[in-house]
Design a protein around this motif. Sequence first.
Motif, short mmCIF file in Angstrom:
data_model
loop_
_atom_site.label_atom_id
_atom_site.label_comp_id
_atom_site.label_asym_id
_atom_site.label_seq_id
_atom_site.Cartn_x
_atom_site.Cartn_y
_atom_site.Cartn_z
N TYR A 190 -0.98 -33.13 56.64
CA TYR A 190 -0.11 -32.37 55.75
C TYR A 190 0.32 -31.05 56.39
CZ TYR A 190 1.37 -29.57 51.72
OH TYR A 190 2.08 -28.76 50.87
N ASP A 191 -0.60 -30.39 57.06
CA ASP A 191 -0.28 -29.10 57.67
C ASP A 191 0.76 -29.24 58.77
OD1 ASP A 191 -2.13 -27.87 55.98
OD2 ASP A 191 -3.78 -28.17 57.40
N ILE A 192 0.65 -30.32 59.53
CA ILE A 192 1.66 -30.58 60.57
C ILE A 192 3.02 -30.80 59.92
CG2 ILE A 192 2.36 -32.18 62.41
CD1 ILE A 192 -0.62 -32.72 62.89
N GLY A 193 3.04 -31.59 58.84
CA GLY A 193 4.30 -31.87 58.16
C GLY A 193 4.98 -30.62 57.63
N VAL A 194 4.20 -29.69 57.12
CA VAL A 194 4.77 -28.45 56.58
C VAL A 194 5.43 -27.63 57.69
CG1 VAL A 194 4.18 -26.21 55.56
CG2 VAL A 194 3.23 -28.33 54.59
N ILE A 195 4.77 -27.53 58.82
CA ILE A 195 5.34 -26.76 59.94
C ILE A 195 6.59 -27.44 60.47
CG2 ILE A 195 4.92 -26.03 62.32
CD1 ILE A 195 2.04 -25.42 61.47
N LEU A 196 6.56 -28.77 60.58
CA LEU A 196 7.75 -29.48 61.05
C LEU A 196 8.92 -29.26 60.10
CD1 LEU A 196 6.22 -32.87 62.28
CD2 LEU A 196 7.08 -30.98 63.69
N ASP A 197 8.65 -29.23 58.80
CA ASP A 197 9.73 -29.00 57.84
C ASP A 197 10.38 -27.65 58.04
OD1 ASP A 197 11.25 -29.62 55.34
OD2 ASP A 197 10.12 -27.88 54.60
N LYS A 198 9.58 -26.65 58.37
CA LYS A 198 10.14 -25.32 58.62
C LYS A 198 11.10 -25.34 59.81
CE LYS A 198 7.77 -23.31 55.38
NZ LYS A 198 8.47 -22.89 54.12
N MET A 199 10.94 -26.35 60.67
CA MET A 199 11.81 -26.49 61.85
C MET A 199 12.95 -27.48 61.58
SD MET A 199 8.74 -26.62 64.66
CE MET A 199 9.85 -26.58 66.07
N GLY A 200 13.10 -27.90 60.33
CA GLY A 200 14.20 -28.81 59.98
C GLY A 200 13.90 -30.27 60.25
N ILE A 201 12.62 -30.59 60.52
CA ILE A 201 12.25 -31.96 60.89
C ILE A 201 11.55 -32.63 59.70
CG2 ILE A 201 10.93 -33.40 62.49
CD1 ILE A 201 11.10 -30.98 64.46
N ALA A 202 12.14 -33.70 59.20
CA ALA A 202 11.61 -34.40 58.03
C ALA A 202 10.76 -35.59 58.48
CB ALA A 202 12.75 -34.88 57.14
N VAL A 203 9.46 -35.51 58.22
CA VAL A 203 8.55 -36.64 58.45
C VAL A 203 7.79 -36.87 57.15
CG1 VAL A 203 8.30 -36.26 60.92
CG2 VAL A 203 6.71 -35.14 59.31
N ARG A 204 7.08 -37.97 57.07
CA ARG A 204 6.24 -38.25 55.90
C ARG A 204 4.78 -38.02 56.27
NH1 ARG A 204 7.25 -40.48 50.73
NH2 ARG A 204 9.27 -39.66 51.36
N THR A 205 4.01 -37.41 55.38
CA THR A 205 2.58 -37.24 55.60
C THR A 205 1.82 -37.81 54.40
OG1 THR A 205 2.45 -35.06 54.56
CG2 THR A 205 2.96 -35.13 56.92
N GLY A 206 0.58 -38.23 54.64
CA GLY A 206 -0.24 -38.76 53.56
C GLY A 206 -0.66 -40.19 53.84
N HIS A 207 -0.94 -40.93 52.75
CA HIS A 207 -1.41 -42.31 52.92
C HIS A 207 -0.30 -43.33 52.86
CE1 HIS A 207 -1.03 -42.67 48.58
NE2 HIS A 207 -1.91 -41.71 48.39
N HIS A 208 0.95 -42.88 52.56
CA HIS A 208 2.13 -43.75 52.60
C HIS A 208 2.01 -44.95 51.64
CE1 HIS A 208 2.61 -41.25 56.06
NE2 HIS A 208 1.67 -41.87 56.73
#
Length: 406
Positions: free
Chosen positions: A345-363
């Motif tokens: 989750y922490d990686i996903g939050v930082i990536l979002d700040k850079m405009g990069i949309a990924v999914r985090t969690g158990h999907h």
Amino acid sequence: MFDIQKIRADFPILSRQINGRPLVYFDNGATSQKPKAVIDEIAEYYNEINANIHRGVHTLSQLATDAYEASREKIRAHINAEFTHEVLFTSGTTFGINLVANGFASILKPGDEILVSALEHHSNIVPWQLLCERTGAILKVIPIDENGELILSEYEKLLSDNTKIVAVNHISNALGTLNPIKALIDKAHEKSAAVLIDGAQATPHLKPDVQELDCDFYVFSGHKICGPTGTGILYGKESWLNKLPPYQGGGEMIREVSFEKTTYADLPHKFEAGTPNIEGGIVLGTAIDYLNAVGFGNIQEQERDLLAYATEKLLEIEGLKIFGPTDLSRKTAVISFNIDGIHPYDIGVILDKMGIAVRTGHHCAQPIMSFFCIPGTVRASFSFYNTREEIDLLVSGVKKAKMMLS
């Protein structure tokens, strides 16, 4: 010719910015972006032919009905179903699975068995659990190995004369694993079991041929193949659809109604109660047209390149682990990864700040995460409109996240 810049120009959202950075959209496993042809077709429907279908003698109703049924035929041809009435419009993959599971309640008895795999999305687990609670049937699970692939020898052991239906995905949404579904189908049929294939993650990447596969049911969602949300398809063999009872009662699905008895309409209307998502059904055909114009050969070539490039670059990051098949020919354009000691989750939050949309969690695939003893992963899922340059931004972003969070 596959012109990536021309393709990207077809998708208006790809030109926008997120947090002051160009959008890098790597959440295609959750939903795809929509080309302008699809967006425009939605507006055209409401501007030109909005009316209820199958019921009116007036011109707009007939035009809307013709467009809706033309889309059904496009989809039949796309998946190579034998008959158009084997193609049912639904609200998505989840609805299609629940429709079939509900129908099997009239078939199963205590002690009958249902097989699912350890790779399934919750939508292909929970409906079968509910069915088992209703009928006394037993749910059995095909195990996976450390590469996130089905153990076929164990599958064969699980199959028995008590197996009534096998429900497996074509491609894992969490790991990208490409399952050998033709072999699974053939083995199940040797035991006279029906087979439902969850194609939600497969249809963006390939054209399923339901007659060649010989599956009994195939389900997928429109929003993952450049179509609108709230749309989907359930393909079912005519013999099976005639055997199953209606899922919902209401208008359109009837032949004759009296207070003493109701008789049901022929296929496909038997399973399409009420006013459908007319615009969505029509525009799903537009999305299919768009993807076929791009060409699934081109789509696969582009996505294979992206998968190989991203895998190579991400594995250069120390402490990064990719989950799923190591043989890239046995997976599609999904990379599910973690970095030692850092919550996804922490990686996903930082990536979002850079405009990069990924999914985090158990999907929506918690059993997979439990198997690997992890809380979840970062999932980057690619589409044909993505580029190597975007992957470079992802790799740079992951390196930055690792530096900030270590």
